[in-house]
Motif scaffolding. Structure first.
Motif, PDB file in Angstrom:
ATOM      1  N   LEU A  25       0.869  -1.170   0.000  1.00 47.49           N
ATOM      2  CA  LEU A  25       0.000   0.000   0.000  1.00 47.49           C
ATOM      3  C   LEU A  25       0.909   1.224   0.000  1.00 47.49           C
ATOM      4  O   LEU A  25       1.775   1.365   0.875  1.00 47.49           O
ATOM      5  CB  LEU A  25      -0.905   0.022   1.233  1.00 47.49           C
ATOM      6  N   TYR A  26       0.728   2.084  -0.984  1.00 51.63           N
ATOM      7  CA  TYR A  26       1.501   3.326  -1.079  1.00 51.63           C
ATOM      8  C   TYR A  26       0.535   4.467  -0.817  1.00 51.63           C
ATOM      9  O   TYR A  26      -0.364   4.722  -1.612  1.00 51.63           O
ATOM     10  CB  TYR A  26       2.130   3.440  -2.462  1.00 51.63           C
ATOM     11  N   GLN A  27       0.693   5.156   0.309  1.00 55.21           N
ATOM     12  CA  GLN A  27      -0.269   6.172   0.713  1.00 55.21           C
ATOM     13  C   GLN A  27       0.422   7.527   0.862  1.00 55.21           C
ATOM     14  O   GLN A  27       1.419   7.653   1.565  1.00 55.21           O
ATOM     15  CB  GLN A  27      -0.939   5.772   2.031  1.00 55.21           C
ATOM     16  N   HIS A  29       0.391  11.534   1.981  1.00 53.57           N
ATOM     17  CA  HIS A  29      -0.193  12.422   2.979  1.00 53.57           C
ATOM     18  C   HIS A  29       0.272  13.851   2.747  1.00 53.57           C
ATOM     19  O   HIS A  29       1.358  14.082   2.199  1.00 53.57           O
ATOM     20  CB  HIS A  29       0.254  12.009   4.391  1.00 53.57           C
ATOM     21  N   GLY A  56       4.114  10.465   3.509  1.00 55.64           N
ATOM     22  CA  GLY A  56       3.228   9.327   3.649  1.00 55.64           C
ATOM     23  C   GLY A  56       3.967   8.065   4.021  1.00 55.64           C
ATOM     24  O   GLY A  56       4.936   8.107   4.788  1.00 55.64           O
ATOM     25  N   LEU A 173      -6.276  -1.304   7.400  1.00 57.62           N
ATOM     26  CA  LEU A 173      -6.376  -1.280   5.954  1.00 57.62           C
ATOM     27  C   LEU A 173      -7.255  -2.410   5.429  1.00 57.62           C
ATOM     28  O   LEU A 173      -7.532  -3.368   6.146  1.00 57.62           O
ATOM     29  CB  LEU A 173      -4.981  -1.364   5.330  1.00 57.62           C
ATOM     30  N   PRO A 224      -8.169   5.226   1.738  1.00 60.54           N
ATOM     31  CA  PRO A 224      -6.960   5.366   2.547  1.00 60.54           C
ATOM     32  C   PRO A 224      -7.035   4.604   3.863  1.00 60.54           C
ATOM     33  O   PRO A 224      -8.089   4.521   4.499  1.00 60.54           O
ATOM     34  CB  PRO A 224      -6.883   6.883   2.795  1.00 60.54           C
ATOM     35  N   ALA A 225      -5.910   4.038   4.250  1.00 60.31           N
ATOM     36  CA  ALA A 225      -5.825   3.341   5.532  1.00 60.31           C
ATOM     37  C   ALA A 225      -5.888   4.356   6.661  1.00 60.31           C
ATOM     38  O   ALA A 225      -5.473   5.509   6.520  1.00 60.31           O
ATOM     39  CB  ALA A 225      -4.517   2.557   5.600  1.00 60.31           C
ATOM     40  N   PRO A 275      -4.246  11.998   4.930  1.00 65.77           N
ATOM     41  CA  PRO A 275      -4.052  11.229   3.691  1.00 65.77           C
ATOM     42  C   PRO A 275      -4.782  11.870   2.522  1.00 65.77           C
ATOM     43  O   PRO A 275      -5.866  12.440   2.683  1.00 65.77           O
ATOM     44  CB  PRO A 275      -4.644   9.864   4.032  1.00 65.77           C
ATOM     45  N   ALA A 278      -4.430   6.790  -1.757  1.00 69.61           N
ATOM     46  CA  ALA A 278      -3.897   5.477  -1.396  1.00 69.61           C
ATOM     47  C   ALA A 278      -3.946   4.570  -2.621  1.00 69.61           C
ATOM     48  O   ALA A 278      -4.989   4.452  -3.269  1.00 69.61           O
ATOM     49  CB  ALA A 278      -4.694   4.868  -0.247  1.00 69.61           C
ATOM     50  N   GLU A 280      -3.044   0.671  -4.052  1.00 62.77           N
ATOM     51  CA  GLU A 280      -2.739  -0.712  -3.716  1.00 62.77           C
ATOM     52  C   GLU A 280      -1.934  -1.334  -4.852  1.00 62.77           C
ATOM     53  O   GLU A 280      -2.339  -1.274  -6.011  1.00 62.77           O
ATOM     54  CB  GLU A 280      -4.047  -1.476  -3.507  1.00 62.77           C
TER      55      GLU A 280
END
Length: 304
Positions: A25-27, A29, A56, A173, A224-225, A275, A278, A280
């Motif tokens: 997961l690339y999030q 912020h 992030g 998540l 977003p997580a 965030p 997000a 995946e």
């Protein structure tokens, strides 16, 4: 100096490039520029607008790598200028592999720490899921975002030695993330990308380094997580973390002057920031190129 220093070799890594497969997961912020600057070497100019930069985290589970199976959490402090584009700066890297930690510190110049990753599945009611996704439906994106029935809570705790652990964060998540073969639903298009990054300036590798990750995976946007700080974090009357308001956040702190506790808490503050996107990554194949030394840090890094 801790359990990792006892490791004398990184035999699994052999010669570069190093290959990793799994899911992530690339999030991204919105991170306050004043928070990010203290985590980034003063040689760099931060890419910012209206007092914020893009930071992030990158949370990954590798089912195959030079170090075998392991989990990784990379806290990205912000983006720095690298003409004609930009590069990310990792403020902290947490892995549950001693070998991966040793290799990251010595050869990639990463601020790696050994950590424990504990995961548990939380069932979410239909009503809660509809409430979470209502805003996305209103703006026309509800069907584009994957929102499964259950969620996974990933609790991350740093391990200083064999008997000392310190809570770092909890990331909640979708269950599909961290499981590259989780379902047969639409998993997004196949995408190839290069993620350039700077590293180094640590006690384990004092050089300023630049490296890149060549990634091929299926990408889709997800809700977003949700990230929470350590369980010991003091809360205000609204239940919000007070990390960003404590005295250890002195504006204008120079890189290298932060204590370990300061750097840790600033990294947590990055995770607790707002965030904005997000992504995946499924069926992830990542090739990490060997880093190169950036000689004397070119003026282009800090100037227009």
């Amino acid at each position: 100096m801790g359990v990792v220093e006892a490791t004398k070799s990184s035999s699994g890594y052999a010669k570069p490039p190093w290959m990793f497969t799994g899911s992530a997961l690339y999030q991204l912020h919105l991170v306050k520029a004043e928070t990010a600057r203290a985590l980034i070497p003063k040689e760099f100019r931060l890419v910012e607008a209206f007092g914020y930069t893009l930071g992030g985290f990158f949370l990954a589970h590798y089912d195959d790598s030079p170090a075998g199976i392991f989990d990784e959490l990379v806290v990205i402090a912000g983006i720095v200028w690298n003409p004609p584009t930009s590069c990310a700066w990792a403020a902290r890297v947490l892995v549950n592999s001693h070998e991966a930690c040793f290799h990251g510190r010595k050869y990639i110049g990463l601020p790696s720490q050994v950590a424990g990753f504990s995961k548990r599945t939380i069932a979410i009611s239909e009503r809660s899921r509809n409430k979470e996704n209502s805003f996305l439906h209103k703006i026309g994106f509800g069907t584009a975002f994957h929102n499964p029935k259950d969620r996974i809570d990933v609790q991350v705790a740093e391990i200083k030695d064999s008997s000392t652990t310190t809570d770092f964060c909890c990331i909640s998540l979708p269950t599909a993330v961290l499981n590259s073969r989780s379902d047969s639903t639409w998993m997004g298009p196949i995408v190839k990308m290069s993620l350039p990054s700077y590293s180094g300036h640590t006690e384990y590798n004092p050089h300023l380094l630049k490296y890149s990750c060549q990634i091929k995976c299926r990408v889709r946007a997800v809700t977003p997580a949700k990230v929470s700080g350590p369980t010991t974090t003091p809360l205000d009357k609204h239940g919000e973390e007070l990390l960003a308001h404590q005295s250890f956040y002195s504006v204008g702190s120079e890189f290298g002057e932060l204590t370990e506790n300061d750097a840790r808490n600033r990294s947590i503050s990055v995770l607790l920031s707002k965030p904005v996107l997000a992504l995946e990554f499924n069926f992830l194949k990542m090739q990490v190129e060997p880093p190169i030394v950036v000689a004397h840090c070119s003026k282009n890094i800090v100037e227009d």
